[in-house]
Enzyme design. Sequence first.
Site, PDB file in Angstrom:
ATOM      1  N   HIS A  58      -3.571   2.436   4.827  1.00 58.64           N
ATOM      2  CA  HIS A  58      -3.284   1.720   3.638  1.00 58.64           C
ATOM      3  C   HIS A  58      -2.032   0.776   3.894  1.00 58.64           C
ATOM      4  O   HIS A  58      -0.891   1.321   3.508  1.00 58.64           O
ATOM      5  CB  HIS A  58      -2.620   2.116   2.268  1.00 58.64           C
ATOM      6  CG  HIS A  58      -3.091   1.852   1.186  1.00 58.64           C
ATOM      7  ND1 HIS A  58      -3.708   1.754   0.358  1.00 58.64           N
ATOM      8  CD2 HIS A  58      -2.069   1.068   0.804  1.00 58.64           C
ATOM      9  CE1 HIS A  58      -3.184   0.463  -1.003  1.00 58.64           C
ATOM     10  NE2 HIS A  58      -1.569   0.555  -0.779  1.00 58.64           N
ATOM     11  N   HIS A  60      -0.107  -3.478   3.744  1.00 58.16           N
ATOM     12  CA  HIS A  60       0.478  -4.473   3.074  1.00 58.16           C
ATOM     13  C   HIS A  60       1.013  -5.721   4.076  1.00 58.16           C
ATOM     14  O   HIS A  60       1.983  -5.062   4.207  1.00 58.16           O
ATOM     15  CB  HIS A  60       0.892  -4.455   2.188  1.00 58.16           C
ATOM     16  CG  HIS A  60       0.874  -4.144   0.525  1.00 58.16           C
ATOM     17  ND1 HIS A  60      -0.292  -4.690  -0.571  1.00 58.16           N
ATOM     18  CD2 HIS A  60       0.012  -2.186   0.163  1.00 58.16           C
ATOM     19  CE1 HIS A  60      -1.216  -3.385  -1.252  1.00 58.16           C
ATOM     20  NE2 HIS A  60      -0.536  -2.650  -0.457  1.00 58.16           N
ATOM     21  N   GLU A 214      -2.464   3.340  -9.952  1.00 57.07           N
ATOM     22  CA  GLU A 214      -1.245   3.579  -8.941  1.00 57.07           C
ATOM     23  C   GLU A 214      -0.473   3.419 -10.733  1.00 57.07           C
ATOM     24  O   GLU A 214       0.492   2.766 -11.391  1.00 57.07           O
ATOM     25  CB  GLU A 214      -0.879   2.506  -8.748  1.00 57.07           C
ATOM     26  CG  GLU A 214       0.731   2.675  -7.683  1.00 57.07           C
ATOM     27  CD  GLU A 214       1.312   1.931  -6.828  1.00 57.07           C
ATOM     28  OE1 GLU A 214      -0.165   0.992  -6.688  1.00 57.07           O
ATOM     29  OE2 GLU A 214       2.229   2.121  -6.130  1.00 57.07           O
ATOM     30  N   ASP A 310       1.941   1.877   3.157  1.00 51.68           N
ATOM     31  CA  ASP A 310       1.685   1.345   2.175  1.00 51.68           C
ATOM     32  C   ASP A 310       2.623  -0.147   2.661  1.00 51.68           C
ATOM     33  O   ASP A 310       2.061  -1.466   2.443  1.00 51.68           O
ATOM     34  CB  ASP A 310       1.711   2.130   0.956  1.00 51.68           C
ATOM     35  CG  ASP A 310       1.691   1.768  -0.558  1.00 51.68           C
ATOM     36  OD1 ASP A 310       0.635   0.446  -0.070  1.00 51.68           O
ATOM     37  OD2 ASP A 310       1.599   1.492  -1.541  1.00 51.68           O
ATOM     38  N   TRP A 316       9.051  -3.652  -2.505  1.00 53.41           N
ATOM     39  CA  TRP A 316       8.516  -2.375  -3.126  1.00 53.41           C
ATOM     40  C   TRP A 316       9.319  -1.298  -2.595  1.00 53.41           C
ATOM     41  O   TRP A 316       9.038  -0.278  -3.600  1.00 53.41           O
ATOM     42  CB  TRP A 316       7.052  -2.137  -3.033  1.00 53.41           C
ATOM     43  CG  TRP A 316       5.943  -3.314  -4.278  1.00 53.41           C
ATOM     44  CD1 TRP A 316       5.763  -3.293  -5.049  1.00 53.41           C
ATOM     45  CD2 TRP A 316       5.295  -4.290  -3.430  1.00 53.41           C
ATOM     46  NE1 TRP A 316       5.150  -4.775  -5.801  1.00 53.41           N
ATOM     47  CE2 TRP A 316       4.438  -4.977  -4.469  1.00 53.41           C
ATOM     48  CE3 TRP A 316       5.126  -5.254  -2.698  1.00 53.41           C
ATOM     49  CZ2 TRP A 316       4.142  -6.069  -4.818  1.00 53.41           C
ATOM     50  CZ3 TRP A 316       4.996  -6.104  -2.007  1.00 53.41           C
ATOM     51  CH2 TRP A 316       3.991  -6.652  -3.308  1.00 53.41           C
TER      52      TRP A 316
HETATM   53 FE   FE2 Z   1      -0.473  -0.606  -1.526  1.00 53.18          FE
END
Ligand code: FE2
Length: 435
Positions: A58, A60, A214, A310, A316
């Site tokens: 997972h 981005h 989430e 992630d 983030w």
């Molecule tokens: Fe994500």
Amino acid sequence: MSPDLLIRNVTLPDGRTGIDIAVERGRIAAVGPKLEAEAARVIDGAGFLATPPFVDSHFHMDSTLSLGLPRMNQSGTLLEGIALWGELKPHLTVEAIKARALDCCRQAVARGTLAIRSHVDICDDRLLAVEALLEVRAEMKPYLDLQLVAFPQDGYLRYARSAENLARALDMGVDVVGGIPHFERTMADGAASVKALCEIAAARGLLVDMHCDESDDPLSRHVESLAYETTRLGLQGRVTGSHLTSMHSMDNYYVSKLIGLMREAELQVVANPLINITLQGRHDTYPKRRGMTRVKELMAAGLNVAFGHDCVMDPWYPLGSHDMLEVAHMGLHVGQMTGVAEMRAAFQAVTSHGAKALQLDGYGLEPGCKADLVILQARDPIEALRLKPARLFVIRGGTVIAETPRVEAALHLGRAGETIDFTRPSPLAGGAAGP
Ligand code: FE2
């Protein structure tokens, strides 16, 4: 036998020691002690651990390494991160996304990660990120498998042109259908988005991977919807629920029912420990929730649980260098997985479990598998988790594509030539001294 590559004297993740691996035409030809063979290239494994490559389930890739553009996330929250990404989107270019993604892929390869599933935001009507990452996928193909998920970051129903953009992205060659039901306007819209997106995947014969629940909301029910739609449409084993952080906060009785539904759907589960521990529990004072989904309990129930990175240096998460051992190390701690089998499972969450979630072909160290592997400066998977050691050799299709020299510190404590590399005999191999 005349292999192209012969690796002598490695330890395997299952504990076998003194093993040789012979590679012919990009595949593993033989695995065993003291193979009788001569090869064009021989690598001395020196007893270190050889593992199939790390898998990031997972990620981005469209936002990676964009930290500070156009500003930093001051609150550190998920919602400010989403708002910040929205500010950056109008200024993105294909070239900039590509350059950052390729940089990140290179870091991943150097760390021994040779498969990444990346979500790509389709809530930008120009689909620049889709275009960029399709090019990155093709360019990196000899070195790394990049799987792309069409991800409606601003909501499948909440953002007006998501349906149209998602269809365009899939037509362009994006591999997997994504979603974000907890970001839709209502619980009902969230459930409707799960239904619609799973139906699209079923009609196109694609896999599904949704950001699902989430949040810290104990009453969120999108995991239930995802499991239900998976079973209804006969997609068992083909659907991944990413994050599932709401399960951390749910009522235990309800979870006991939900895990049964997830098993029925053979749902693949991906937790993202680095991000879950930093983004969840933000509305809490003390005690402060950890937020990561119930990894141990889901594994014990027979579900396949993998870990993802992630984010790396994006709106983030300001940290990271794409090291899946850092991810597993955090997952092990947050999940209190310090039993021997649990630590091994944490290592599998960034290797074989990830490969299963991504349905990778030819993954493993058995004869016939693709000759993709990593030799670490550690004696076993648990030491690898402890040390996050150098990736001595990263091998793809039988070719060394990255090397890191053995790391050791020279000590100047009065004894000439003293060095330390932090490895220790494994207490599990019977080599440890008594108390
Ligand atoms: Fe994500």
